[in-house]
Motif scaffolding. Structure first.
Motif, short mmCIF file in Angstrom:
data_model
loop_
_atom_site.label_atom_id
_atom_site.label_comp_id
_atom_site.label_asym_id
_atom_site.label_seq_id
_atom_site.Cartn_x
_atom_site.Cartn_y
_atom_site.Cartn_z
N ARG A 48 -12.56 5.28 9.03
CA ARG A 48 -13.70 4.42 9.35
C ARG A 48 -14.46 3.92 8.12
N THR A 49 -14.29 4.58 7.00
CA THR A 49 -15.02 4.20 5.79
C THR A 49 -14.07 3.65 4.73
N VAL A 50 -13.37 4.53 4.05
CA VAL A 50 -12.50 4.13 2.94
C VAL A 50 -11.39 3.19 3.39
N PHE A 51 -10.70 3.55 4.47
CA PHE A 51 -9.56 2.76 4.92
C PHE A 51 -9.96 1.51 5.70
N ALA A 52 -11.24 1.35 5.99
CA ALA A 52 -11.72 0.16 6.69
C ALA A 52 -11.94 -1.01 5.74
N ALA A 53 -11.81 -0.77 4.45
CA ALA A 53 -12.01 -1.82 3.45
C ALA A 53 -10.96 -2.92 3.63
N PRO A 54 -11.30 -4.13 3.24
CA PRO A 54 -10.31 -5.22 3.32
C PRO A 54 -9.07 -4.89 2.48
N ASN A 55 -7.93 -5.28 2.97
CA ASN A 55 -6.67 -5.17 2.23
C ASN A 55 -6.22 -3.73 1.96
N VAL A 56 -6.63 -2.82 2.86
CA VAL A 56 -6.12 -1.44 2.85
C VAL A 56 -5.31 -1.28 4.14
N PHE A 57 -4.12 -0.73 4.00
CA PHE A 57 -3.18 -0.70 5.12
C PHE A 57 -2.69 0.71 5.44
N ALA A 58 -2.46 0.95 6.72
CA ALA A 58 -1.72 2.12 7.17
C ALA A 58 -0.25 1.82 6.93
N VAL A 59 0.42 2.71 6.24
CA VAL A 59 1.86 2.58 6.03
C VAL A 59 2.52 3.31 7.18
N THR A 60 3.20 2.56 8.03
CA THR A 60 3.83 3.16 9.19
C THR A 60 5.35 3.08 9.08
N ASP A 61 5.99 4.12 9.54
CA ASP A 61 7.44 4.17 9.58
C ASP A 61 7.91 3.18 10.65
N ARG A 62 8.77 2.28 10.28
CA ARG A 62 9.23 1.24 11.21
C ARG A 62 9.92 1.83 12.44
N GLU A 63 10.68 2.91 12.26
CA GLU A 63 11.42 3.50 13.38
C GLU A 63 10.54 4.28 14.35
N THR A 64 9.59 5.06 13.82
CA THR A 64 8.80 5.95 14.67
C THR A 64 7.40 5.43 14.99
N GLY A 65 6.90 4.49 14.16
CA GLY A 65 5.53 4.01 14.33
C GLY A 65 4.49 4.97 13.79
N ARG A 66 4.92 6.11 13.26
CA ARG A 66 4.01 7.12 12.73
C ARG A 66 3.42 6.67 11.39
N VAL A 67 2.13 6.93 11.18
CA VAL A 67 1.50 6.64 9.89
C VAL A 67 1.96 7.69 8.89
N ILE A 68 2.56 7.21 7.80
CA ILE A 68 3.09 8.11 6.78
C ILE A 68 2.37 7.97 5.44
N GLY A 120 -2.98 -0.14 -0.57
CA GLY A 120 -3.74 -1.38 -0.56
C GLY A 120 -4.56 -1.56 -1.81
N PHE A 121 -5.41 -2.54 -1.74
CA PHE A 121 -6.25 -2.89 -2.88
C PHE A 121 -7.60 -2.21 -2.74
N GLU A 122 -8.10 -1.70 -3.87
CA GLU A 122 -9.27 -0.85 -3.88
C GLU A 122 -10.58 -1.59 -4.09
N GLY A 123 -10.52 -2.92 -4.26
CA GLY A 123 -11.75 -3.67 -4.47
C GLY A 123 -12.39 -3.40 -5.82
N ARG A 124 -11.54 -3.09 -6.82
CA ARG A 124 -12.03 -2.82 -8.18
C ARG A 124 -11.38 -3.79 -9.15
N PRO A 125 -12.00 -4.94 -9.37
CA PRO A 125 -11.41 -5.89 -10.31
C PRO A 125 -11.48 -5.37 -11.74
N ARG A 126 -10.52 -5.73 -12.53
CA ARG A 126 -10.46 -5.43 -13.96
C ARG A 126 -9.85 -6.65 -14.63
N GLY A 127 -10.02 -6.75 -15.92
CA GLY A 127 -9.32 -7.78 -16.65
C GLY A 127 -9.89 -9.17 -16.45
#
Length: 177
Positions: A50-70, A74-81
């Motif tokens: 609800r907090t950290v993973f709710a940020a824009p461009n952060v994704f649940a990596v799910t196994d294509r076969e099982t649908g389970r989150v593994i 994503g991007f942390e919203g910390r620009p550099r350079g």
């Protein structure tokens, strides 16, 4: 936003993912090597969703076969350079280590970052002792930039290696191989 690779689907997190997140995030070999403490409950994992993973461009990596989150990635919203940039971060269940999944995921996130988000540079870092993360970074074509000593809740003075990849270098690597 949903992104796909050969073996994974990257999608926004949902509260219903808390048990899957807890299953890998409670393991002591996952969090401390990335600078965060192992999760202590499913409710804690739900709060991270609800907090950290709710940020824009952060994704649940799910196994294509099982649908389970593994994992998460994503991007942390910390620009550099120079120009538009962001830092890429990720974590993966130890059950999935050694299969090249995170390299596959990060390559898709590089494509997304450069093509869809119009980033000029993408940064990535790992604690010096995290050889698995270093290997993902190297396979994805990042160039070493510098080492900085950072403090986290586990180590008061932890060497952290930073890398970057420019859009030009990424496009060149795609054209040549």
């Amino acid at each position: 936003m949903i992104l796909e690779t050969e073996r994974t689907i990257l999608r926004p997190f949902a509260d219903a993912d808390a048990a899957d997140v807890f299953a890998y995030a409670k393991r002591p070999e996952v969090g401390p090597i990335a600078g965060w403490k192992p999760h202590e409950s499913i409710e804690e994992s739900r709060e991270i969703i609800r907090t950290v993973f709710a940020a824009p461009n952060v994704f649940a990596v799910t196994d294509r076969e099982t649908g389970r989150v593994i994992g998460s990635a994503g991007f942390e919203g910390r620009p550099r350079g120079k120009g538009p940039s962001d830092e890429l971060g990720y974590a993966l269940s130890p059950d999935c280590w050694g299969r090249g999944l995170m390299t596959e995921v990060c390559r898709e996130l590089l494509r997304y970052g450069f093509e869809d988000l119009a980033l000029a540079e993408i940064w990535c870092s790992h604690y010096e002792e995290n050889a698995r993360s270093r290997r993902v970074i190297e396979k994805c074509g990042f160039a070493y930039a510098f080492t900085e000593r950072l403090t986290d809740e586990f180590f008061p003075d932890r060497p952290t290696r930073f890398y970057f990849l420019t859009r030009d270098a990424w496009e060149s690597s795609r054209r040549h191989g």
